[in-house]
Design an enzyme around this catalytic site. Structure first.
Site, PDB file in Angstrom:
ATOM      1  CG  ASN A   9       3.319  -6.133  -3.495  1.00 28.46           C
ATOM      2  OD1 ASN A   9       4.533  -6.240  -3.622  1.00 28.46           O
ATOM      3  ND2 ASN A   9       2.471  -6.543  -4.410  1.00 28.46           N
ATOM      4  CD  GLU A  38      -0.352 -10.057  -4.374  1.00 33.22           C
ATOM      5  OE1 GLU A  38      -0.431 -11.224  -4.805  1.00 33.22           O
ATOM      6  OE2 GLU A  38      -0.343  -9.052  -5.116  1.00 33.22           O
ATOM      7  CB  CYS A  81      -0.104  -1.148  -0.816  1.00 31.54           C
ATOM      8  SG  CYS A  81      -1.630  -1.271  -1.734  1.00 31.54           S
ATOM      9  CD  GLU A  98       2.527   2.183  -2.613  1.00 29.81           C
ATOM     10  OE1 GLU A  98       2.356   0.988  -2.288  1.00 29.81           O
ATOM     11  OE2 GLU A  98       2.107   2.659  -3.674  1.00 29.81           O
ATOM     12  CB  CYS A 131      -3.875   2.104  -4.258  1.00 30.29           C
ATOM     13  SG  CYS A 131      -3.779   1.804  -2.482  1.00 30.29           S
ATOM     14  CB  CYS A 148      -1.010   3.927  -0.450  1.00 33.77           C
ATOM     15  SG  CYS A 148      -0.808   2.148  -0.221  1.00 33.77           S
TER      16      CYS A 148
HETATM   17  N1  THU Z   1      -0.040  -2.557  -4.741  1.00 32.45           N
HETATM   18  C1  THU Z   1       0.898  -1.891  -4.006  1.00 32.45           C
HETATM   19  O1  THU Z   1       1.719  -2.491  -3.300  1.00 32.45           O
HETATM   20  N2  THU Z   1       0.888  -0.537  -4.066  1.00 32.45           N
HETATM   21  C2  THU Z   1       0.017   0.198  -4.811  1.00 32.45           C
HETATM   22  O2  THU Z   1       0.041   1.423  -4.749  1.00 32.45           O
HETATM   23  C3  THU Z   1      -0.935  -0.466  -5.687  1.00 32.45           C
HETATM   24  C4  THU Z   1      -1.018  -1.926  -5.579  1.00 32.45           C
HETATM   25  C5  THU Z   1      -0.035  -4.020  -4.672  1.00 32.45           C
HETATM   26  C6  THU Z   1      -1.232  -4.615  -4.009  1.00 32.45           C
HETATM   27  C7  THU Z   1      -1.268  -5.994  -4.636  1.00 32.45           C
HETATM   28  O3  THU Z   1      -0.390  -6.838  -3.904  1.00 32.45           O
HETATM   29  C8  THU Z   1      -0.689  -5.780  -6.014  1.00 32.45           C
HETATM   30  O4  THU Z   1      -0.003  -4.557  -5.973  1.00 32.45           O
HETATM   31  C9  THU Z   1      -1.715  -5.741  -7.123  1.00 32.45           C
HETATM   32  O5  THU Z   1      -2.725  -4.839  -6.844  1.00 32.45           O
END
Ligand code: THU
Length: 160
Positions: free
Chosen positions: A62, A64, A73, A75, A112, A115
């Site tokens: 991920n 940010e 994310c 994935e 999520c 994804c």
């Molecule tokens: N996140 C992912 O990388 N994958 C997911 O399936 C759920 C959330 C990340 C997004 C963000 O950077 C952090 O987790 C918190 O939500």
């Protein structure tokens, strides 16, 4: 009128040693990828790895951003990177895991909805089920033999 229900079949494995060696390796690659996470805001470091039909493994983490919705994310980073590097190559499996500096994650991290929406289209274009493996930093691994069981009533291109 009739009531219907959706069934979501999955398998739970106690650890990597119980998995098929290829799947165990994929999950290890997801754990490694989590180290590259750029998650200064959530401190939730996610790693993902996809295995393609040509045998290649592509990882993602991920990323940010101070403007929160601009992040992505792990994935989707992994899936999009694989599609950019190996266009047209079918996907076989995706593994996801996460580390947090604020708490222990000992249950499987589920992808999520956004994804999952991407996974559905990846599965459709791959013309084969996409195996999805989810694990926390430690603990059991949940394995879904296809994304359909993770995403009922999906939005599809047929609606367009
Ligand atoms: N996140 C992912 O990388 N994958 C997911 O399936 C759920 C959330 C990340 C997004 C963000 O950077 C952090 O987790 C918190 O939500």
């Amino acid at each position: 009128m009739k009531k219907e229900q959706f069934v979501c079949p999955y398998t739970v494995y106690d650890g990597l040693e119980e998995l098929d060696p290829q799947d165990a390796e994929l999950m290890r690659r997801a754990h490694e990828a989590a180290r590259n996470a750029y998650a200064p805001y959530s401190k939730f470091n996610v790693g993902a790895a996809v295995r393609l039909a040509n045998g290649e493994v592509v990882t993602g983490n991920n990323i940010e951003n101070a403007a929160y919705p601009s992040g992505l994310c792990a994935e989707r980073v992994a899936m999009f990177a694989a599609m950019a590097k190996y266009p047209g190559v079918a996907f076989e499996a995706l593994a996801v895991t996460a580390y947090s500096s604020t708490k222990v994650i000992d249950e499987p991290v589920a992808p999520c909805g956004a994804c999952r929406q991407v996974m559905v289209e990846v599965e459709q274009t791959s013309k084969r089920p996409l195996r999805v493996l989810c694990q926390g930093t430690t603990g059991p691994i949940m394995v879904f033999d296809g994304i359909e069981s993770l995403m009922p009533f999906i939005f599809l291109d047929k609606f367009l």
